[in-house]
Write an enzyme that holds these catalytic residues in place. Structure first.
Site, mmCIF file in Angstrom:
data_model
loop_
_atom_site.group_PDB
_atom_site.id
_atom_site.type_symbol
_atom_site.label_atom_id
_atom_site.label_comp_id
_atom_site.label_asym_id
_atom_site.label_seq_id
_atom_site.Cartn_x
_atom_site.Cartn_y
_atom_site.Cartn_z
ATOM 1 N N SER A 127 -4.306 -5.555 -6.172
ATOM 2 C CA SER A 127 -4.072 -4.773 -7.382
ATOM 3 C C SER A 127 -4.167 -5.704 -8.596
ATOM 4 C CB SER A 127 -2.713 -4.068 -7.295
ATOM 5 O OG SER A 127 -2.561 -3.176 -8.360
ATOM 6 N N THR A 128 -3.098 -5.783 -9.378
ATOM 7 C CA THR A 128 -3.122 -6.617 -10.586
ATOM 8 C C THR A 128 -3.553 -8.056 -10.283
ATOM 9 O OG1 THR A 128 -1.117 -5.380 -11.078
ATOM 10 C CG2 THR A 128 -1.777 -7.060 -12.675
ATOM 11 N N HIS A 181 -6.957 -1.551 -6.644
ATOM 12 C CA HIS A 181 -6.530 -0.472 -7.542
ATOM 13 C C HIS A 181 -7.336 -0.550 -8.832
ATOM 14 C CE1 HIS A 181 -2.328 -0.674 -5.494
ATOM 15 N NE2 HIS A 181 -3.163 0.092 -4.807
ATOM 16 N N MET A 230 0.923 -5.723 -8.322
ATOM 17 C CA MET A 230 2.245 -5.226 -8.658
ATOM 18 C C MET A 230 2.625 -4.108 -7.695
ATOM 19 S SD MET A 230 3.127 -3.464 -12.284
ATOM 20 C CE MET A 230 2.095 -2.025 -12.105
ATOM 21 N N ASP A 263 2.317 -1.169 -2.624
ATOM 22 C CA ASP A 263 1.261 -0.502 -1.855
ATOM 23 C C ASP A 263 0.663 -1.492 -0.848
ATOM 24 O OD1 ASP A 263 -0.494 1.504 -1.034
ATOM 25 O OD2 ASP A 263 -1.999 0.977 -2.542
#
Length: 360
Positions: free
Chosen positions: A178-179, A204, A297, A300
């Site tokens: 993600s991030t 993401h 972050m 997930d």
């Protein structure tokens, strides 16, 4: 201590709405909202923000030039605010490559309604950015606020029952990020030689953006990288990236794997969701898989990685020091789904190890 935010956007409406939403969130203060990077540079001489929310498509000095300048001078967490268009996607790829931490998207129409609807996403992105390890040294990421309703992967498919049948030796590698993940994925995938196991990836990212991201990776990697389409085969030397706005599942027919790309509710506030991909890999690849959870972050993928481990897969997490945000890997470790933690620059070796260990 509040997170001090500077907004740089040429639209007065956007500045007003973003300021309202961020000032309304606990622990966040908008110190400046300016129309262009030149004004931002002026203000930053006297007060440097903790996080910058930056529109990348602006007249006078574009956001990317400004972003590169900041990163060279004094690395600061930047959240990109971009339009949900192909052009916006391309610009955002450049921004991520230049060091932006996260992207939030805005439509061209009905801005107020949209921005209010995605207030959570904006606030989470700013909080994650504030805790991000911009220099990728051992920074401590702030824990993101936990939302109230969260679907798990059950809404898309049931968990694996027992171990997947071992009628194939094809290896599959599943990556979840993600991030900070766009840079991390680039580092891992560019290190891989043309001969490597088939790879499935959830990063993401908004729709439209994943195609630009896949194309960018494809141009710099030896392996081929593409945005997944329904029924694409998973083959050695190729990485498939889940399209933004859809879930991606691994499926198997006989001895070969393919992906299914489906709609469905958000899972852990995301679509695509890492948990959905990991669960599908646990179900149909079992011990033939390697699961890797990297910077990001939230949580997930933590549940899915544990399901993979229980199904006999190898599992791996990126270490805290090399993560931009140590959220997802931290949660996966906490839940007991991680066999091994490694720095980013060693992850590609593990992927190749997978190939070696099964070619007896």
């Amino acid at each position: 201590m509040s997170i001090e935010v500077m907004i740089v956007d040429d639209s007065a409406v956007v500045r007003q709405v973003l300021s309202g939403l961020l000032n309304g969130a606990q622990g966040i203060v908008v110190t400046h909202a300016v129309a262009n990077p030149l004004l931002a540079i002026e203000r930053m001489k006297t007060q440097w923000p903790d996080v910058i929310v930056l529109d990348v498509e602006m007249p006078r000095m574009d956001g990317i030039t400004f972003l590169r300048k900041i990163m060279a001078e004094r690395p600061t967490p930047v959240v990109i605010c971009s339009t949900l268009t192909e052009k916006g996607a391309q610009t955002s790829m450049d921004a991520l490559a230049a060091g932006a931490v996260a992207i939030i998207t805005k439509p061209r129409l009905d801005l107020k309604q949209f921005l209010h609807d995605s207030a959570d996403e904006l606030v989470s992105a700013v909080r994650a950015a504030a805790g991000a390890n911009v220099r990728r040294l051992a920074g401590r990421a702030a824990a993101p606020p936990q939302p109230t309703v969260k679907h798990n992967a059950d809404v898309i498919l049931p968990p694996a029952e027992g171990r997947a049948v071992l009628q194939t030796t094809e290896r599959v590698v599943a990556l979840g990020t993600s991030t900070g993940g766009t840079q991390a994925l680039e580092e891992v995938l560019t290190a891989l030689p043309r001969v490597c196991p088939g790879i499935v990836i959830v990063q993401h990212m908004p729709e439209k953006f994943t195609a630009a991201f896949a194309a960018r990776l494809d141009s710099v990697c030896q392996i081929s990288v593409k945005e997944a389409a329904n029924n694409d085969r998973v083959v050695p030397g190729r990485a498939l990236i889940a399209p933004g706005g859809k879930h991606m599942l691994l499926r198997r027919t006989g001895a070969y794997y393919f992906v299914e790309v489906v709609d469905g509710p958000l899972v852990n506030r995301h679509r695509p969701s890492v948990d959905v991909l990991f669960r599908s890999v646990a179900r149909c690849a079992g011990a033939n898989a390697l699961g890797v959870i990297m910077t990001g972050m939230g949580d997930d993928g933590a549940a899915g990685l544990l399901e993979m481990l229980k199904a006999g897969a190898r599992t791996l997490a990126q270490d805290e020091a090399s993560c931009v945000v140590y959220g997802m890997p931290k949660e996966a470790v906490k839940r007991g789904g991680v066999e091994k933690t490694l720095p980013l620059n060693q992850i590609y070796r593990e992927i190749l190890q997978q190939l070696a260990s099964f070619h007896h």
